[in-house]
Scaffold this active site. Structure first.
Site, PDB file in Angstrom:
ATOM      1  N   HIS A  43     -53.445  15.580  97.136  1.00 44.04           N
ATOM      2  CA  HIS A  43     -52.477  15.347  98.230  1.00 44.04           C
ATOM      3  C   HIS A  43     -52.410  13.863  98.608  1.00 44.04           C
ATOM      4  O   HIS A  43     -52.101  13.536  99.743  1.00 44.04           O
ATOM      5  CB  HIS A  43     -52.829  16.159  99.475  1.00 44.04           C
ATOM      6  CG  HIS A  43     -53.133  17.605  99.200  1.00 44.04           C
ATOM      7  ND1 HIS A  43     -52.176  18.591  99.216  1.00 44.04           N
ATOM      8  CD2 HIS A  43     -54.300  18.217  98.888  1.00 44.04           C
ATOM      9  CE1 HIS A  43     -52.746  19.762  98.933  1.00 44.04           C
ATOM     10  NE2 HIS A  43     -54.039  19.562  98.720  1.00 44.04           N
ATOM     11  N   SER A  96     -39.725 -12.607  93.953  1.00 44.31           N
ATOM     12  CA  SER A  96     -38.573 -12.320  94.799  1.00 44.31           C
ATOM     13  C   SER A  96     -37.778 -13.609  94.978  1.00 44.31           C
ATOM     14  O   SER A  96     -38.343 -14.695  95.039  1.00 44.31           O
ATOM     15  CB  SER A  96     -39.054 -11.802  96.152  1.00 44.31           C
ATOM     16  OG  SER A  96     -38.062 -12.030  97.130  1.00 44.31           O
ATOM     17  N   LYS A 138     -44.086 -12.830  97.178  1.00 45.34           N
ATOM     18  CA  LYS A 138     -44.039 -11.559  96.455  1.00 45.34           C
ATOM     19  C   LYS A 138     -44.373 -11.650  94.972  1.00 45.34           C
ATOM     20  O   LYS A 138     -44.028 -12.604  94.292  1.00 45.34           O
ATOM     21  CB  LYS A 138     -42.633 -10.954  96.575  1.00 45.34           C
ATOM     22  CG  LYS A 138     -42.298 -10.556  97.983  1.00 45.34           C
ATOM     23  CD  LYS A 138     -42.759  -9.155  98.291  1.00 45.34           C
ATOM     24  CE  LYS A 138     -41.582  -8.249  98.123  1.00 45.34           C
ATOM     25  NZ  LYS A 138     -41.875  -6.880  98.394  1.00 45.34           N
ATOM     26  N   ASN A 167     -44.004  -8.587  92.263  1.00 46.02           N
ATOM     27  CA  ASN A 167     -43.592  -7.177  92.236  1.00 46.02           C
ATOM     28  C   ASN A 167     -43.912  -6.475  90.917  1.00 46.02           C
ATOM     29  O   ASN A 167     -43.843  -7.078  89.860  1.00 46.02           O
ATOM     30  CB  ASN A 167     -42.087  -7.082  92.492  1.00 46.02           C
ATOM     31  CG  ASN A 167     -41.705  -7.553  93.882  1.00 46.02           C
ATOM     32  OD1 ASN A 167     -42.476  -7.387  94.828  1.00 46.02           O
ATOM     33  ND2 ASN A 167     -40.544  -8.161  94.005  1.00 46.02           N
ATOM     34  N   GLU A 194     -42.049   0.030  87.850  1.00 46.34           N
ATOM     35  CA  GLU A 194     -40.943   0.690  88.560  1.00 46.34           C
ATOM     36  C   GLU A 194     -39.804   1.035  87.601  1.00 46.34           C
ATOM     37  O   GLU A 194     -39.188   2.103  87.700  1.00 46.34           O
ATOM     38  CB  GLU A 194     -40.425  -0.201  89.693  1.00 46.34           C
ATOM     39  CG  GLU A 194     -41.418  -0.325  90.845  1.00 46.34           C
ATOM     40  CD  GLU A 194     -40.981  -1.337  91.897  1.00 46.34           C
ATOM     41  OE1 GLU A 194     -39.770  -1.561  92.066  1.00 46.34           O
ATOM     42  OE2 GLU A 194     -41.866  -1.919  92.544  1.00 46.34           O
ATOM     43  N   TYR A 215     -19.888  23.158  62.024  1.00 43.89           N
ATOM     44  CA  TYR A 215     -19.723  21.831  62.621  1.00 43.89           C
ATOM     45  C   TYR A 215     -18.559  21.811  63.600  1.00 43.89           C
ATOM     46  O   TYR A 215     -17.500  22.391  63.359  1.00 43.89           O
ATOM     47  CB  TYR A 215     -19.489  20.762  61.535  1.00 43.89           C
ATOM     48  CG  TYR A 215     -19.283  19.374  62.129  1.00 43.89           C
ATOM     49  CD1 TYR A 215     -20.380  18.596  62.465  1.00 43.89           C
ATOM     50  CD2 TYR A 215     -18.006  18.889  62.399  1.00 43.89           C
ATOM     51  CE1 TYR A 215     -20.209  17.334  63.049  1.00 43.89           C
ATOM     52  CE2 TYR A 215     -17.830  17.636  62.980  1.00 43.89           C
ATOM     53  CZ  TYR A 215     -18.931  16.862  63.298  1.00 43.89           C
ATOM     54  OH  TYR A 215     -18.764  15.626  63.877  1.00 43.89           O
ATOM     55  N   LYS A 225     -25.210  11.459  69.631  1.00 48.72           N
ATOM     56  CA  LYS A 225     -25.763  10.161  69.234  1.00 48.72           C
ATOM     57  C   LYS A 225     -26.025   9.172  70.345  1.00 48.72           C
ATOM     58  O   LYS A 225     -27.171   8.739  70.533  1.00 48.72           O
ATOM     59  CB  LYS A 225     -24.849   9.520  68.184  1.00 48.72           C
ATOM     60  CG  LYS A 225     -24.871  10.311  66.903  1.00 48.72           C
ATOM     61  CD  LYS A 225     -24.060   9.717  65.794  1.00 48.72           C
ATOM     62  CE  LYS A 225     -24.028  10.728  64.663  1.00 48.72           C
ATOM     63  NZ  LYS A 225     -23.360  12.016  65.066  1.00 48.72           N
TER      64      LYS A 225
HETATM   65  N1  ARG Z   1     -18.883  10.952  63.219  1.00 51.58           N
HETATM   66  C1  ARG Z   1     -19.121  12.317  62.960  1.00 51.58           C
HETATM   67  C2  ARG Z   1     -20.337  12.813  63.749  1.00 51.58           C
HETATM   68  O1  ARG Z   1     -21.037  12.009  64.230  1.00 51.58           O
HETATM   69  C3  ARG Z   1     -19.387  12.517  61.505  1.00 51.58           C
HETATM   70  C4  ARG Z   1     -18.999  13.841  60.968  1.00 51.58           C
HETATM   71  C5  ARG Z   1     -17.548  13.973  60.949  1.00 51.58           C
HETATM   72  N2  ARG Z   1     -17.109  15.160  60.339  1.00 51.58           N
HETATM   73  C6  ARG Z   1     -15.881  15.617  60.496  1.00 51.58           C
HETATM   74  N3  ARG Z   1     -15.545  16.676  59.854  1.00 51.58           N
HETATM   75  N4  ARG Z   1     -15.070  15.062  61.322  1.00 51.58           N
HETATM   76  O2  ARG Z   1     -20.550  13.968  63.913  1.00 51.58           O
END
Ligand code: ARG
Length: 463
Positions: free
Chosen positions: A156, A277, A283, A285, A290, A317, A325
């Site tokens: 605590h 600071s 200061k 920091n 952080e 897909y 990504k």
């Molecule tokens: N840039 C696409 C991705 O990151 C690659 C695959 C694209 N495939 C497609 N059939 N459009 O997923």
């Protein structure tokens, strides 16, 4: 706009649509693995008699050339291409002509991107493992130096019982060791090759998927081509493991921030890892700690984002998957920087043993041990608890630690108390009598340190 398709279309893609659809600005970091995948694919096409030896050789040389020229800066990955795959294919064909157009035989961008991401993530898993290893080495070396440094353990955020700095850091050693274990599990599970899955249903060419899998360091080809192009589980797992790393780093950071404050002064962060600071000249920091704490949210965000992106997708897909990504890359970069900088901060930090010791002394952290002492003299624990509670109350009144009371004063609370009490409630005794497995006592701690050393020696990162 340079596109891989167009035959079926009567109009050009709208420019805004092209930009919205494109991924080159962020998937260009897949260039190296994309080329590695293409080289393996072409070599396999040759072996299977789909392309000739001369064609394969031209492709291999062309791909090597693209890699060399992008590395030297001679060739730039520009935004006129939709993605890194289009960039490589277009450049290859420009360089070597006809054979370049054969590289995509028996392959789709769907299995290509699935392959690229797996190769890329596998490298980042290994990189993270190496960074965690260095962090563990640093934690271990602090532990080795501080098996006798006593500080209060908290519950605590109130002083509870005395522990040692080795014991406290030992908790983090365990967390980061588990983090490495998780990475190892993920790596093993993800190490199967999607290449050869085609768009979703495999291909009619006699591809040798074992061969490409082996060439790229995978244990085996994936068993189902629809899964091959649409599985992103491994990335969810990696982001989850990174989130856990960040959670641990963030808790550690929170403690460093507290301990580095004027109120605690248990540690001092090195100048090289502190910031000043603009207005308050006094200061210094703990910005790095952080920021590590703050950036944790960002990594959690990437995990949540991918989970939500994937939850409604029918097989196989879907373009939604391109969203796997940017945030994931950001999370990997963020976590890697955090582990690295946190390690540097820890390695250069000063520990103020006397402040820690004084804090442990001042906080009645030996109250449980006084109760245990009374139990040893035949007092039932519940009664002992009450007696010690009253002792503490009087100590607070007089502004003293239990050890500062005279024997006479202590005996007013219980006639079972004798002069051996001082030895029994000395902080060193409190710590070193805790000898059960996992406790802070010096003897057990030394055993743990030997085990940890052994773990570090036998579990070095790859490469
Ligand atoms: N840039 C696409 C991705 O990151 C690659 C695959 C694209 N495939 C497609 N059939 N459009 O997923």
């Amino acid at each position: 706009m340079a596109q891989l398709w167009g035959g079926r279309f009567e109009k050009n893609t709208d420019e805004e649509v092209f930009a919205f659809n494109a991924s080159i600005t962020f998937d260009k970091r897949l260039l190296d693995v994309d080329i590695a995948g293409s080289k393996a694919h072409a070599a396999m096409l040759e072996k299977q008699g789909v392309i000739t030896a001369e064609e394969n050789e031209a492709i291999q040389n062309g791909l090597d050339g693209i890699l060399a020229d992008t590395r030297s800066g001679k060739l730039a990955v520009t935004e006129e291409y939709e993605d890194v795959h289009s960039f490589v294919e277009a450049n290859l064909t420009e360089r070597i002509g006809e054979p370049g157009k054969k590289l995509h035989t028996g392959r789709s961008r769907n299995d290509q991107v699935a392959l690229d991401m797996r190769l890329y993530v596998r490298d980042r898993v290994d990189e993270t493992d190496g960074l965690l290893y260095t962090l563990l080495e640093t934690v271990h070396s602090v532990m080795e130096q501080h098996t006798e440094t006593i500080l209060p353990g908290f519950t605590h955020l109130q002083k509870a019982q005395p522990v040692t700095l080795a014991h406290h850091f030992g908790a983090y050693f365990e967390m980061f060791r588990r983090d490495r274990d998780r990475l190892r599990d993920i790596r093993k599970r993800m190490n199967e090759s999607p290449l050869g899955s085609g768009a979703l249903a495999g291909t009619t060419y006699p591809l040798d998927r074992e061969m490409t899998a082996k060439a790229l360091g995978f244990d085996a080809p994936m068993r189902n081509s629809m899964d091959g192009v649409s599985d992103r589980d491994y990335l969810v797992e990696f982001l989850s493991a990174l989130s856990m790393v960040m959670m641990h780093l963030s808790r550690f950071s929170e403690e460093v921030i507290l301990w580095n404050s004027d109120e605690y002064k248990f540690v001092e962060i090195d100048d090289a890892y502190s910031t000043g600071s603009s207005i308050m000249p006094q200061k210094k920091n703990p910005d790095i700690a952080e920021l590590v704490r703050g950036k944790t949210g960002r990594v959690y965000g990437a995990l949540m984002s991918l989970l939500v992106t994937m939850k409604g997708l029918p097989l196989a897909y879907n373009k939604d998957m391109q969203e796997d990504k940017e945030l994931a890359f950001d999370a990997m970069d963020t976590a890697a920087a955090c582990v690295h900088l946190f390690t540097g901060m820890l390695a250069t930090m000063t520990f103020h043993e006397s402040r820690m010791n004084a804090s442990a002394k001042g906080g009645f952290t030996n109250a449980t041990d006084l109760a245990d002492y009374l139990v040893g003299k035949g007092v039932p624990f519940r009664d002992a608890h009450g007696i010690v509670g009253r002792v503490v109350l009087q100590c607070i009144d007089e502004g003293k630690a239990i050890d500062d009371m005279t024997l006479g004063q202590l005996q007013e609370f219980s006639d079972r108390i004798d002069k051996d009490v001082y030895e029994a409630i000395a902080l060193e005794t409190c710590v070193n009598r805790r000898t059960t497995d996992g406790a802070p006592g010096k003897e057990v701690m030394e055993k743990v340190l030997r085990c940890n050393r052994d773990y570090l020696d036998t579990n070095r990162p790859k490469g």
